[in-house]
Design a protein around this motif. Structure first.
Motif, PDB file in Angstrom:
ATOM      1  N   GLY A  11     -37.142  30.594-141.372  1.00 58.09           N
ATOM      2  CA  GLY A  11     -35.923  30.874-140.600  1.00 58.09           C
ATOM      3  C   GLY A  11     -36.024  32.234-139.919  1.00 58.09           C
ATOM      4  N   HIS A  12     -36.375  33.263-140.695  1.00 59.04           N
ATOM      5  CA  HIS A  12     -36.534  34.610-140.109  1.00 59.04           C
ATOM      6  C   HIS A  12     -37.626  34.618-139.037  1.00 59.04           C
ATOM      7  N   LEU A  13     -38.742  33.968-139.376  1.00 56.93           N
ATOM      8  CA  LEU A  13     -39.929  33.990-138.513  1.00 56.93           C
ATOM      9  C   LEU A  13     -39.645  33.403-137.131  1.00 56.93           C
ATOM     10  N   SER A  18     -38.197  42.160-144.743  1.00 58.13           N
ATOM     11  CA  SER A  18     -36.868  41.920-145.321  1.00 58.13           C
ATOM     12  C   SER A  18     -36.776  42.604-146.676  1.00 58.13           C
ATOM     13  N   GLY A  19     -35.742  42.243-147.436  1.00 59.27           N
ATOM     14  CA  GLY A  19     -35.578  42.840-148.757  1.00 59.27           C
ATOM     15  C   GLY A  19     -36.658  42.383-149.730  1.00 59.27           C
ATOM     16  N   GLY A  20     -37.191  41.208-149.515  1.00 58.56           N
ATOM     17  CA  GLY A  20     -38.180  40.671-150.447  1.00 58.56           C
ATOM     18  C   GLY A  20     -39.581  40.530-149.872  1.00 58.56           C
ATOM     19  N   ALA A  73     -38.015  49.158-150.313  1.00 55.06           N
ATOM     20  CA  ALA A  73     -38.281  50.603-150.276  1.00 55.06           C
ATOM     21  C   ALA A  73     -37.060  51.345-149.739  1.00 55.06           C
ATOM     22  N   PHE A  74     -36.430  50.793-148.695  1.00 52.98           N
ATOM     23  CA  PHE A  74     -35.201  51.399-148.170  1.00 52.98           C
ATOM     24  C   PHE A  74     -34.114  51.392-149.250  1.00 52.98           C
ATOM     25  N   ASP A  75     -33.956  50.242-149.915  1.00 53.41           N
ATOM     26  CA  ASP A  75     -32.886  50.106-150.911  1.00 53.41           C
ATOM     27  C   ASP A  75     -33.091  51.060-152.095  1.00 53.41           C
ATOM     28  N   GLY A 116     -30.836  50.056-146.496  1.00 52.21           N
ATOM     29  CA  GLY A 116     -31.379  50.158-145.130  1.00 52.21           C
ATOM     30  C   GLY A 116     -30.399  50.775-144.142  1.00 52.21           C
ATOM     31  N   PRO A 117     -29.231  50.156-143.967  1.00 51.30           N
ATOM     32  CA  PRO A 117     -28.277  50.704-142.998  1.00 51.30           C
ATOM     33  C   PRO A 117     -27.805  52.116-143.370  1.00 51.30           C
ATOM     34  N   LYS A 118     -27.697  52.419-144.675  1.00 46.35           N
ATOM     35  CA  LYS A 118     -27.235  53.755-145.109  1.00 46.35           C
ATOM     36  C   LYS A 118     -28.271  54.818-144.750  1.00 46.35           C
ATOM     37  N   SER A 129     -38.843  40.193-137.371  1.00 48.21           N
ATOM     38  CA  SER A 129     -37.598  39.639-137.900  1.00 48.21           C
ATOM     39  C   SER A 129     -37.447  39.983-139.377  1.00 48.21           C
ATOM     40  N   GLY A 130     -36.316  39.591-139.955  1.00 48.84           N
ATOM     41  CA  GLY A 130     -35.974  40.004-141.313  1.00 48.84           C
ATOM     42  C   GLY A 130     -35.045  41.210-141.240  1.00 48.84           C
ATOM     43  N   GLY A 131     -34.337  41.472-142.344  1.00 51.64           N
ATOM     44  CA  GLY A 131     -33.298  42.498-142.361  1.00 51.64           C
ATOM     45  C   GLY A 131     -33.715  43.858-141.813  1.00 51.64           C
ATOM     46  N   VAL A 132     -34.933  44.307-142.122  1.00 56.23           N
ATOM     47  CA  VAL A 132     -35.365  45.639-141.688  1.00 56.23           C
ATOM     48  C   VAL A 132     -35.528  45.709-140.159  1.00 56.23           C
ATOM     49  N   SER A 133     -35.702  44.546-139.535  1.00 62.25           N
ATOM     50  CA  SER A 133     -35.855  44.559-138.072  1.00 62.25           C
ATOM     51  C   SER A 133     -34.533  44.892-137.372  1.00 62.25           C
ATOM     52  N   ALA A 134     -33.451  45.030-138.150  1.00 58.60           N
ATOM     53  CA  ALA A 134     -32.193  45.528-137.566  1.00 58.60           C
ATOM     54  C   ALA A 134     -32.278  47.044-137.366  1.00 58.60           C
ATOM     55  N   ASN A 135     -33.310  47.665-137.929  1.00 59.57           N
ATOM     56  CA  ASN A 135     -33.436  49.130-137.846  1.00 59.57           C
ATOM     57  C   ASN A 135     -33.701  49.579-136.401  1.00 59.57           C
TER      58      ASN A 135
HETATM   59  O1  KG4 Z   1     -33.413  39.547-144.461  1.00 61.23           O
HETATM   60  P1  KG4 Z   1     -32.387  40.200-145.309  1.00 61.23           P
HETATM   61  O2  KG4 Z   1     -30.951  40.205-144.842  1.00 61.23           O
HETATM   62  O3  KG4 Z   1     -32.381  39.607-146.762  1.00 61.23           O
HETATM   63  C1  KG4 Z   1     -33.576  39.212-147.374  1.00 61.23           C
HETATM   64  O4  KG4 Z   1     -34.007  38.056-147.111  1.00 61.23           O
HETATM   65  O5  KG4 Z   1     -34.142  40.068-148.087  1.00 61.23           O
HETATM   66  O6  KG4 Z   1     -32.888  41.703-145.529  1.00 61.23           O
HETATM   67  C2  KG4 Z   1     -32.162  42.615-146.293  1.00 61.23           C
HETATM   68  C3  KG4 Z   1     -32.927  43.933-146.292  1.00 61.23           C
HETATM   69  C4  KG4 Z   1     -32.322  44.952-147.251  1.00 61.23           C
HETATM   70  O7  KG4 Z   1     -33.367  45.511-148.001  1.00 61.23           O
HETATM   71  C5  KG4 Z   1     -31.680  45.964-146.315  1.00 61.23           C
HETATM   72  O8  KG4 Z   1     -31.641  47.265-146.858  1.00 61.23           O
HETATM   73  C6  KG4 Z   1     -32.601  45.892-145.107  1.00 61.23           C
HETATM   74  O9  KG4 Z   1     -32.897  44.516-144.982  1.00 61.23           O
HETATM   75  N1  KG4 Z   1     -31.939  46.376-143.890  1.00 61.23           N
HETATM   76  C7  KG4 Z   1     -32.360  47.460-143.193  1.00 61.23           C
HETATM   77  C8  KG4 Z   1     -31.429  47.649-142.148  1.00 61.23           C
HETATM   78  N2  KG4 Z   1     -30.476  46.659-142.235  1.00 61.23           N
HETATM   79  C9  KG4 Z   1     -30.823  45.879-143.305  1.00 61.23           C
HETATM   80  N3  KG4 Z   1     -33.408  48.275-143.387  1.00 61.23           N
HETATM   81  C10 KG4 Z   1     -33.557  49.300-142.531  1.00 61.23           C
HETATM   82  N4  KG4 Z   1     -32.704  49.560-141.504  1.00 61.23           N
HETATM   83  C11 KG4 Z   1     -31.625  48.765-141.270  1.00 61.23           C
HETATM   84  N5  KG4 Z   1     -30.803  49.031-140.263  1.00 61.23           N
END
Ligand code: KG4
Ligand code: ZN
Length: 342
Positions: free
Chosen positions: A114-116, A136-138, A165-167, A180-182, A270-276
């Motif tokens: 899905g992310h990919l 992503s987180g995992g 690592a961000f968390d 990540g967002p913090k 893609s994945g959560g960190v790609s929102a950075n």
């Molecule tokens: O893809 P996702 O929503 O859930 C998983 O499948 O893991 O990713 C969540 C991860 C968390 O570790 C979160 O801290 C990180 O994505 N994340 C970010 C940002 N927004 C979410 N990391 C860095 N910068 C961000 N803006």
């Protein structure tokens, strides 16, 4: 074909309707941040219960927003794994029961697929093969995508994922969850050059990552600052900025290697960190080298139902569907086990 997508693998309930002809018709995401924040991380049992609470109302809301009746849904795609066992079971049970009652096919979708494929929702013309950075987180992976289900793993993390690592770093800086967002927000006020953190594994060949040492470096530096009474708000922001820069630089170096190794002409992330935001801006620089760069809008980088509906559509529209009513969730599920789609 109109696919209802259901995502419940972790701490977001995501629902969407994706239409083969008209794209995304509607989507809703309910985040469980408030449920887990007090504990500093996701509590699996609470996650399952929250999915139970929100699934049904979110499906109703999404249908209403799309202007469709439930009977107009042609198929249901839901996340089968990887993810939290209880949370996956809630989504799978709901999805398969609904599909059965409607007499429509259901298909279990791989969360990471899905992310990919999420960048293709908005940019379907990305040339294959492309390199995908999945962070992503995992997961932290670099993958060569030749087609749907045709994935070659180029590199992966040997320990913590980038999001992890961000968390963890946010936790030790007492910034809260999700990290990540913090960290990204605090880093905006910080000096990324103040602390010289390592760019892990970049001195070795290959595309693998290792992020667990970085948080230890941040911790060591924070302790030194506390000892010398310099651990003030500015120091925290500088630590966040320097940490973020180290992660971004490392990811960029590895992406460059993956592109060179494969000679691919496109890079997606893609994945959560790609929102950075900083990572997004930095990766765009590959465009000056003739590489097409694409990533989803930030709301589709973190977990959502649209990417599940879309990945499901890619397979359902080519005839794939669950073979039986049996509930087969896969809390652990390597991407390499997915069947290719021609
Ligand atoms: O893809 P996702 O929503 O859930 C998983 O499948 O893991 O990713 C969540 C991860 C968390 O570790 C979160 O801290 C990180 O994505 N994340 C970010 C940002 N927004 C979410 N990391 C860095 N910068 C961000 N803006
Ligand atoms: Zn995810």
């Amino acid at each position: 074909m109109r696919v209802l997508g259901i995502e419940t693998s972790c701490d977001e309930t995501g629902i969407a309707i994706f239409c083969e002809r008209n794209g995304l018709l509607a989507h809703r995401v309910h985040s469980q941040i408030d449920v887990h924040a007090y504990y500093g991380g996701v509590v699996p049992e609470l996650a399952s219960r929250d999915h139970v609470r929100y699934l049904r109302p979110l499906v109703d809301e999404t249908l209403k927003a799309s202007g469709l009746q439930l009977s107009k849904i042609d198929a249901i795609a839901y996340t089968t794994g990887p993810g939290l066992l209880g949370a996956l079971l809630v989504g799978a049970t709901f999805a398969k029961s609904l599909a059965f009652s409607l007499g429509r096919p259901a298909l279990g979708v791989h969360h990471m697929e899905g992310h990919l494929l999420a960048p293709l929702m908005e940019t379907p013309e990305i040339p294959m093969p492309f390199v995908a950075l999945l962070v992503s987180g995992g997961h932290s992976q670099l993958i060569l995508v030749r087609g749907i289900g045709d994935y070659e793993l180029l590199g992966t993390t040997l320990d913590d994922a980038a999001g992890e690592a961000f968390d963890k770093t946010a936790k030790l800086l007492e910034l809260g969850y999700p990290g990540g967002p913090k960290i990204a927000a605090l880093a905006e006020q910080g000096d990324a050059k103040r602390f010289a953190f390592a760019r892990p594994m970049t001195d070795r060949p290959g595309c693998d990552f290792s992020f667990s040492g970085l948080k230890t470096q941040v911790l060591t530096e924070a302790r030194r600052l506390v000892k010398t009474q310099q651990f003030d708000e500015q120091a925290k922001a500088d630590l966040a900025a320097s940490f973020q820069q180290a992660v971004v630089d490392t990811l960029v170096i590895k992406c460059a290697r993956a592109l060179e190794q494969t000679q691919a002409k496109a890079l997606v992330m893609s994945g959560g960190v790609s929102a950075n935001q900083q990572l997004r801006e930095t990766l765009k620089s590959f465009e000056t080298q003739g590489i097409q760069v694409a990533y989803p809008a930030p709301e589709f980088c973190t977990d959502n139902g649209a990417m599940i509906a879309f990945a499901g559509l890619m397979r359902l529209s080519r005839g794939q569907q669950d073979a039986s009513l049996a509930m087969t969730i896969r809390p652990r599920w390597p991407l390499s086990e997915l069947p290719k789609v021609s």
